[in-house]
Each structure stands twice: as structure tokens, then as C-alpha cells.
Scaffold this motif. Structure first.
Motif, PDB file in Angstrom:
ATOM      1  N   SER A 389      27.830  27.886 107.449  1.00 33.40           N
ATOM      2  CA  SER A 389      28.566  28.216 108.659  1.00 33.40           C
ATOM      3  C   SER A 389      28.300  28.138 109.698  1.00 33.40           C
ATOM      4  O   SER A 389      28.270  28.399 110.782  1.00 33.40           O
ATOM      5  N   ALA A 408      32.690  31.149 101.070  1.00 36.96           N
ATOM      6  CA  ALA A 408      33.790  30.710 101.993  1.00 36.96           C
ATOM      7  C   ALA A 408      34.294  29.775 102.344  1.00 36.96           C
ATOM      8  O   ALA A 408      35.205  29.461 102.836  1.00 36.96           O
ATOM      9  N   THR A 409      33.791  28.599 102.062  1.00 34.90           N
ATOM     10  CA  THR A 409      33.237  27.860 103.125  1.00 34.90           C
ATOM     11  C   THR A 409      34.121  26.479 101.884  1.00 34.90           C
ATOM     12  O   THR A 409      33.235  26.317 100.935  1.00 34.90           O
ATOM     13  N   ASP A 429      29.659  20.853 107.921  1.00 33.93           N
ATOM     14  CA  ASP A 429      29.381  21.983 106.933  1.00 33.93           C
ATOM     15  C   ASP A 429      29.992  21.436 105.717  1.00 33.93           C
ATOM     16  O   ASP A 429      30.868  20.751 105.699  1.00 33.93           O
TER      17      ASP A 429
HETATM   18 MG   LIG Z   1      30.406  28.633 104.980  1.00 37.72          MG
END
Ligand SMILES: [Mg+2]
Ligand SMILES: Nc1nc2c(ncn2[C@@H]2O[C@H](COP(=O)(O)OP(=O)(O)OP(=O)(O)O)[C@@H](O)[C@H]2O)c(=O)[nH]1
Length: 565
Positions: A389, A408-409, A429
């Protein structure tokens, strides 16, 4: 009711046993002398051990008959643990041959967290002989037990209530000293039982710790066992399990997290014997995914994966379910409670699959639009926390959520990346990969990852600063292969180069045929942008470069400035 091996006893003997329930032990005595004598005489008469479970007020809760070698203590879980971690119950039983406490006695003491375990030897004349008792010690590190031998029962001078009060206080003080109990987070003990090499186990445990941190758990300790043979019931050996229970007790753990996948029976057995919540790596990952999913797509997929994971674990009693669903394992499938049955879960799974199908149609439309736009598509893939990211943001100057936590993503993000000469690519992403990505999640995220099929180029981003980067590369490549994604459009990109030695970098890049970047430093993007240009618009590169392959030239200074937007 008399518990244990009562068959073959005469009615009079049963009556004599039942009469014990009418007695009460004075609170300041371990056991009164006349009750001790009653037990040893009766024990000699029936030629079996007799055991009592007594609480701190002196009430006798269980009278247990064993054989000549042992008694089996019934389930005591309805008596909760006190703040000190002791159960407030002691076991006093007879030993026909005046033998010392054996391993099972000690195991009961530890596992059931009894106040004390005592054995009274039976003399030939039926009178009480030697007395041996043991109790846990309030020590911070290792499980320790103190055993006291008295050659004659009548030498016992213990003020039991004073003794147990002191022990209780010390144990509780220890807990309070080392632990901030006001922090309401789950306190986890990480456990690994593996037959692989030490290094692999350590690396895996380090990752599990990261996962636990991401899931907002407090990691209080790790226990590693590398047994020659696995114990099918608990995975860990029983000695180790005992150690785990004691450590968990001393440090007030609320949760055991296994680095290995546990089958439903193991989860049940372990949580029954430890009276703690038990989860494995897969469930931890599912839990993180459940917290993180943002889009409807992501949420539905995670819930589906969770339900599929839970379904086979629903066999048997409600306790397993409630443990599985309480606290950390409990997010996600919202309405799911103990009483939910398999059929309802199956129904739900069907509904979610249908929803996902519909959502999928929307996705296909979006994809087609993108493909119709005719722009090359670049997807960034890689191990979780590789910096995907961050790279996307830096490349496109956008602000996709990044964090130094795993996963996180969870939803793909798409941006445009502009090159000079008005060239453009679409760059996406993706969710981070991880070793041993749970089967159920691969399935669930296949839909999201389907987009990768459309990609013209896959940037496989690697966190070069991670000591385990080679394993991570292999793990990602394996998942890509599982997803049937050809290697032809893969480009290995080494990230976090600011964290590795400058001397070694060119060498490592050459060895892996990789391009170095530092996602937090836009001036490092030259070689990567050059390579993308070379792949998509090779004719233009011929003018910029004498046609030499760029791939070998990883140490070259940036020829291309970061693209303007
Ligand atoms: Mg990420
Ligand atoms: N030192 C350094 N840190 C970096 C670099 N690139 C990313 N990071 C940090 O690495 C952490 C993870 O970055 P993310 O971009 O969230 O990683 P990701 O691959 O998207 O992770 P998931 O979405 O969780 O799979 C963040 O704290 C970044 O600031 C880099 O080149 N150097």
C-alpha cells in the motif's frame, strides 16, 4: 452420591461412605484426626483408596472411591478459580501401601489448581500412618511444588486456614505485580508444537506474535515444544500441557493461541482441560480479517470463511462453541450464539454465497470497464506488511491505508499511474499474502484475487528487511501458483532497501533478478518505472537506452523521475 468405583461394595460400606457427607472439617484443619481415622479404617475395609474434595469452609463436596492404586477426581469446573488462580478445593485421600504422592496426584494438583493434595497412608491396623501433602508455590517463572512428608499423621500442626490465606494472598499478589488486569484485552500464551527445525519454528512464532499484536492481543509468553511424536489428543505432550496451564495461571492468560492448526477435537480437549479459550493460527487470521474488512465484498467473504471454519467445529457440546465464539473468536458472524445449530449456519453460508455471487457480477462489470479502457493493469502482490500500500500511495500519491500491522489492506484499491508521454497504467493494491494462508480464506479471497488474472504485470513486492524474506517469496509464489497465475508476468521488486546494507543490495538483486525500491522514498522509483515502461512500451525504451536489458542494471542511478500527476 459416592463417586468412582463403587461396584462390588456392600450396602453397609456404601452407607458408611455416605455418612462422610454429613461431616464438616473445621476450617483451620486440613482434615480432623477422627475423620482421617474414619477414612483409613474404611479404606482398609474396602481395600480401595478413598478421596475427599473439601472446600475452604470445610464442606465435603465429593466422596470418591478408587481402586488400590488411584482415585479419579470428577469434573470440578463448576467451582471457578479465585483471583489467585487457586480453586479453593483440596483433595485428601488414602494410600493403602503408604506410598508417596505419585505423578497423577501431582498432575491433579496442578491441572485442577487445587489448594492442596494430601495422601494419608493406611497402617495395617487401619490407623492413619504417614501424611504427605503438596501445594503449588507462588513463583513467577516455573511451575514449582512444595511437598511435605510427615512420618506420622498426628505430627501435623498445620493451621490450614492461615496457611491457605497466606498462599492465596501471595499468589494473588504475584498476579497483580506482574500484570495489569485493568487492561481488558485478551492475554495470550503462544504455543508451537512442531517437528520442523528450530529456525523455522522461531520465524513462524515471530510471525504469530505479529499476528497476535495485529489482533490486539497481549502476548504474555511463548511455549515451544519440538516433540519426537505428536500427542494426537492435545498436540502438546501432557507434561508440557501441565507447564502451560501453570504458566497461564500465574500470568493470568485468557487465551491459548497455537501456531499449528488444531482439529475440532483437539480444540475441545485442550479447552476442556485448561479451561481457557483455545484458537489456532487460522482462526487468528480469520479474526484479523474480520476486523479489517471494509467493503461489503470483503465483509461477506470473511464471514463466509469464518462460518465455513466454524461449521466442522460445531460437533459436540456447547462449551466448545462458546469458547470458540467468545471474545476474540467471536467477532464476525454476529448473531451466532451457543444455541445456533449447523443447519442455520449452512443456510447462512448459502445466503452469503449467493450474495457474493451478486457482488461478483458487479465486480466483473467494473473489471470489464477497466479492460475496455485499454490501459495496462499492474497489480502489486506480496507478503503481508511488504509495503504494497505504501508503494501504491507513493507511486500515485494517494492515501490508501497503510499501517505497520499485518493485513492492513483487505480490499483491493485501484489507482491510475501516469507515465511521461501521457502514458497511463492502472495499478491495484491487494490483500497481503501469508504463509499457510488458511484454505478457507484462499477460497474466500479468490474472488478478490481474480482481478490478478486481468493484470498485465504482477509486481511481487518483498520486504527485504525481513530475515525470512526468502520463505516469504516462496509462500507468495506458491499461492500464485495455486491461483494458476503464470510466472511470465511476474516482476520481483525488493522493498525497504533503506533497511539493508548498501554493499549487499546489488548482489542480492542480481541473484534474484529483482528491482530495488524504497517505498518511502520516491526518488528510488527510477529503475522500477523504467522496467514497467520497458515492458509496456518497449519501443520508447530503445531510444532512451541502447536496448540493453535493464534487469541486470539494478545499481544504475534513477533515470526516470517520479511521474507527475
Ligand atoms: Mg496494504
Ligand atoms: N523502512 C521502510 N518501511 C517501509 C517501506 N515501505 C513500507 N514501509 C512500512 O512498512 C509497513 C507496512 O506497509 P504497508 O504498505 O501497510 O504494507 P502492505 O504490504 O500494504 O501490508 P498489508 O496491506 O497489511 O498486507 C508500514 O509501516 C510502512 O511504513 C520502506 O521502503 N522502508
Amino acid at each position: 452420591m459416592i463417586e468412582g468405583k463403587t461396584s462390588g461394595l456392600k450396602a453397609g460400606q456404601i452407607k458408611a461412605l455416605e455418612r462422610i457427607y454429613r461431616r464438616k472439617v473445621p476450617a483451620n484443619e486440613l482434615i480432623s484426626a477422627d475423620l482421617a481415622r474414619y477414612l483409613t479404617e474404611l479404606s482398609r475395609d474396602i481395600e480401595r483408596q478413598i478421596g475427599l474434595i473439601i472446600d475452604r469452609a470445610g464442606v465435603i463436596h465429593h466422596v470418591i472411591v478408587g481402586d488400590d492404586r488411584e482415585i479419579v477426581i470428577p469434573d470440578l469446573s463448576r467451582f471457578g478459580l479465585g483471583r489467585s488462580g487457586l480453586r479453593g478445593l483440596r483433595c485428601v485421600h488414602t494410600h493403602l501401601k503408604q506410598e508417596p504422592l505419585n505423578q497423577d496426584d501431582i498432575a491433579d494438583l496442578e491441572l485442577l489448581r487445587l489448594d492442596l493434595m494430601a495422601a494419608i497412608g493406611v497402617c495395617d491396623d487401619g490407623l492413619p500412618g504417614p501424611l504427605i501433602y503438596a501445594h503449588l508455590l507462588p513463583t513467577a517463572d516455573k511451575a514449582q511444588i512444595e511437598t511435605i512428608h510427615l512420618s506420622d499423621f498426628h505430627r501435623l500442626k498445620l493451621d490450614f486456614s492461615a496457611f491457605i490465606q497466606a498462599l492465596d494472598q501471595e499468589m494473588e499478589g504475584l498476579v497483580a505485580e506482574t500484570i495489569d488486569l485493568s487492561d481488558g484485552r485478551e492475554r495470550a500464551l503462544l504455543i508451537s508444537v512442531a517437528q520442523t527445525g528450530r529456525e523455522a519454528v522461531d520465524a513462524s512464532m515471530a510471525e504469530l506474535e505479529e499476528l497476535a499484536r495485529t489482533a490486539n492481543l497481549v502476548v504474555i509468553d511463548r511455549v515451544i515444544q519440538r516433540p519426537r511424536q505428536l500427542n494426537p489428543r492435545y498436540l502438546v505432550g501432557s507434561g508440557k500441557l501441565r507447564e502451560i496451564i501453570i504458566r497461564a495461571l500465574q500470568q493470568r492468560a485468557t487465551l491459548l493461541v497455537f501456531d499449528q492448526d488444531l482439529n475440532p477435537n483437539q480444540i475441545r480437549s485442550i479447552s476442556e482441560i485448561t479451561e481457557m479459550k483455545v484458537i489456532d493460527r487460522t482462526q487468528l487470521i480469520l479474526d484479523i480479517f474480520a476486523r479489517r474488512a471494509q467493503s461489503r465484498d470483503g465483509k461477506v467473504q470473511v464471514e463466509l470463511a469464518q462460518l465455513k471454519y466454524i461449521l466442522p467445529r460445531l460437533t459436540g457440546k456447547g462449551t466448545a462453541m462458546s469458547r470458540l465464539m467468545g471474545g476474540i473468536g467471536g467477532r464476525g458472524p454476529g448473531e451466532t450464539k451457543i444455541e445456533i445449530d449447523r443447519r442455520r449456519i449452512r443456510d447462512k453460508i448459502r445466503r452469503l454465497e449467493k450474495q457474493l455471487d451478486e457482488l461478483g457480477r458487479g465486480r466483473v462489470q467494473r473489471r470489464q470497464k477497466r479492460i475496455r479502457a485499454g490501459l495496462p493493469i499492474v497489480s502489486i502482490v506480496g507478503y503481508t506488511n511488504a509495503g504494497k500500500s505504501t508503494l501504491l500511495n507513493a507511486l500515485t500519491q494517494s492515501d490508501v491505508f497503510t499501517e505497520d500491522l499485518l493485513f492492513a489492506t483487505l480490499d483491493t484499491a485501484t489507482r491510475r499511474l501516469r507515465f511521461p508521454l501521457d502514458r497511463e497504467v492502472i495499478i491495484t493494491d491487494t490483500v497481503g499474502f501469508i504463509r499457510d494462508l488458511p484454505e478457507s480464506l484462499i477460497g474466500a479471497f479468490k474472488a478478490t484475487l481474480e482481478e490478478l488474472e486481468d493484470a498485465d504485470l504482477l509486481l511481487h513486492l518483498v520486504d527485504l528487511s525481513n530475515p525470512g524474506y526468502q520463505q516469504q517469496i516462496r509462500a507468495v509464489e506458491k499461492i500464485l501458483a495455486d491461483l494458476n497465475l503464470g510466472t511470465s508476468k511476474l516482476l520481483l521488486v525488493f522493498n525497504k532497501t533503506d533497511q539493508v546494507s548498501k554493499e549487499e543490495l546489488p548482489h542480492i538483486c542480481r541473484r534474484f533478478n529483482a528491482i530495488p525500491v524504497c517505498a518511502i522514498d520516491r526518488s528510488s522509483f527510477g529503475p522500477l518505472l523504467d522496467e514497467m515502461q520497458r515492458r509496456f512500451w518497449p519501443e520508447e525504451m530503445l531510444t532512451a537506452d541502447d536496448g540493453e536489458s535493464n534487469e541486470q542494471d539494478d545499481s544504475a542511478p534513477a533515470k526516470n523521475q517520479p511521474p507527475a500527476l
